[in-house]
Scaffold this motif. Structure first.
Motif, PDB file in Angstrom:
ATOM      1  N   ARG A 178      10.607  57.653  21.767  1.00  0.00           N
ATOM      2  CA  ARG A 178       9.328  57.094  21.300  1.00  0.00           C
ATOM      3  C   ARG A 178       8.156  57.953  21.770  1.00  0.00           C
ATOM      4  O   ARG A 178       7.148  58.069  21.081  1.00  0.00           O
ATOM      5  N   TRP A 179       8.295  58.546  22.945  1.00  0.00           N
ATOM      6  CA  TRP A 179       7.270  59.423  23.492  1.00  0.00           C
ATOM      7  C   TRP A 179       7.926  60.654  24.098  1.00  0.00           C
ATOM      8  O   TRP A 179       9.015  60.567  24.667  1.00  0.00           O
ATOM      9  N   GLY A 217       3.284  60.764  20.959  1.00  0.00           N
ATOM     10  CA  GLY A 217       4.158  59.714  20.463  1.00  0.00           C
ATOM     11  C   GLY A 217       4.862  60.116  19.180  1.00  0.00           C
ATOM     12  O   GLY A 217       4.397  60.989  18.435  1.00  0.00           O
ATOM     13  N   ALA A 218       5.986  59.463  18.907  1.00  0.00           N
ATOM     14  CA  ALA A 218       6.691  59.673  17.649  1.00  0.00           C
ATOM     15  C   ALA A 218       5.836  59.140  16.496  1.00  0.00           C
ATOM     16  O   ALA A 218       5.014  58.238  16.691  1.00  0.00           O
ATOM     17  N   SER A 239       5.336  49.834   9.683  1.00  0.00           N
ATOM     18  CA  SER A 239       4.859  49.153  10.885  1.00  0.00           C
ATOM     19  C   SER A 239       3.427  48.645  10.687  1.00  0.00           C
ATOM     20  O   SER A 239       2.571  49.366  10.149  1.00  0.00           O
ATOM     21  N   ARG A 262      13.893  54.644  23.101  1.00  0.00           N
ATOM     22  CA  ARG A 262      14.153  55.451  21.911  1.00  0.00           C
ATOM     23  C   ARG A 262      14.074  54.592  20.655  1.00  0.00           C
ATOM     24  O   ARG A 262      14.257  53.378  20.700  1.00  0.00           O
ATOM     25  N   ARG A 263      13.814  55.249  19.545  1.00  0.00           N
ATOM     26  CA  ARG A 263      13.759  54.589  18.258  1.00  0.00           C
ATOM     27  C   ARG A 263      15.172  54.324  17.746  1.00  0.00           C
ATOM     28  O   ARG A 263      16.152  54.854  18.294  1.00  0.00           O
TER      29      ARG A 263
END
Length: 252
Positions: free
Chosen positions: A231-232, A160-161, A167, A224-225
């Motif tokens: 994201r992964w 993962g990112a 967060s 995607r972020r």
């Protein structure tokens, strides 16, 4: 998070106060009713990416297979032998209850894979297990996977990112890791499980050092972020197709 058939808080506490092996032996009958089991969504995303970027494989190895969630994935991707390896006899007993045809199970430490597995596989995967290995143990882990693969074989796993400190999840996993470090400082045997001990930069360098050629592909199932990055990703670490000079044919 947990179903009504999952472990109680007391059972989880007992597990956490034992060793990793004994803890998973205790948890095994209810493991698939916990959020610790690899989600089907992740398994599907990895299978799709491997089918697209690797095609069909010969033999497959699931490292730290647990109750066998990824064995059906390997069975579909691989033409030949499929093997699940885990340290916990309890987890392997659960895996055996739904073992796909053409798959077998081996009880072994991932840091000391049996010689019988050397140069036996074309694909190795692992899901959710790397937090059980200290950073100092990763070189031995990656070298063992490298030995188990045939020349040209692939070691694949999702990563993962990084979670941003803004967060709430960052604070949750940081708090868990801190609690585990305190637990392991004051209680024996240790229970090694850390969520923030697998940073991509050092991991990639260690894969390189073990002899892999490393690449990644995005797992678009997870989006995607805001900055556009996945994201992964699926890590694809490939063993050189050329066997080292002096090795016997077909082996390492």
């Amino acid at each position: 998070m947990f179903t009504s058939q999952g472990p109680t808080l007391r059972e989880l506490a007992v597990q956490a106060l034992t060793s990793v092996e004994r803890g998973y032996d205790l948890l095994a009958p209810k493991f698939d009713e916990t959020p610790f089991r690899t989600p089907v969504r992740m398994l599907d995303a990895v299978e799709e990416a491997l089918a697209e970027h690797g095609g069909s494989f010969g033999s497959g190895l699931d490292l730290c297979c647990g109750t066998g969630a990824a064995l059906p994935l390997l069975r579909r991707l691989c033409r030949d032998r499929v093997t699940g390896v885990d340290l916990s006899a309890g987890m392997l007993r659960q895996a055996a209850l739904s073992l796909p045809e053409g798959a077998d199970l081996v009880r072994a430490d991932a840091l000391a894979l049996p010689e019988a597995l050397t140069a036996s596989y074309d694909l190795a995967v692992s899901f959710g297990a790397f937090g059980h290995f200290l950073p100092t143990q990763r070189p031995a882990l990656f070298s063992g996977v490298h030995r188990a693969l045939r020349p040209g074989g692939v070691f694949a796993f999702p990563i993962g990112a990084p979670i941003p400190p803004t967060s709430p999840l960052w604070w949750a996993v940081a708090g868990f890791d801190a609690a585990m470090r305190v637990r392991n400082a004051v209680w024996r045997p240790p229970f090694v499980m850390y969520y923030r001990s697998f940073p991509w930069g050092p991991v990639r360098a260690e894969l390189d050092a073990a002899g892999f050629t490393v690449g990644t592909v995005p797992l678009e199932h997870f989006g995607r972020r805001p900055d556009g990055t996945p994201r992964w990703r699926l890590v694809l670490a490939r063993k050189d197709r050329r066997a080292p000079a002096g090795d016997p044919p077909g082996g390492l």
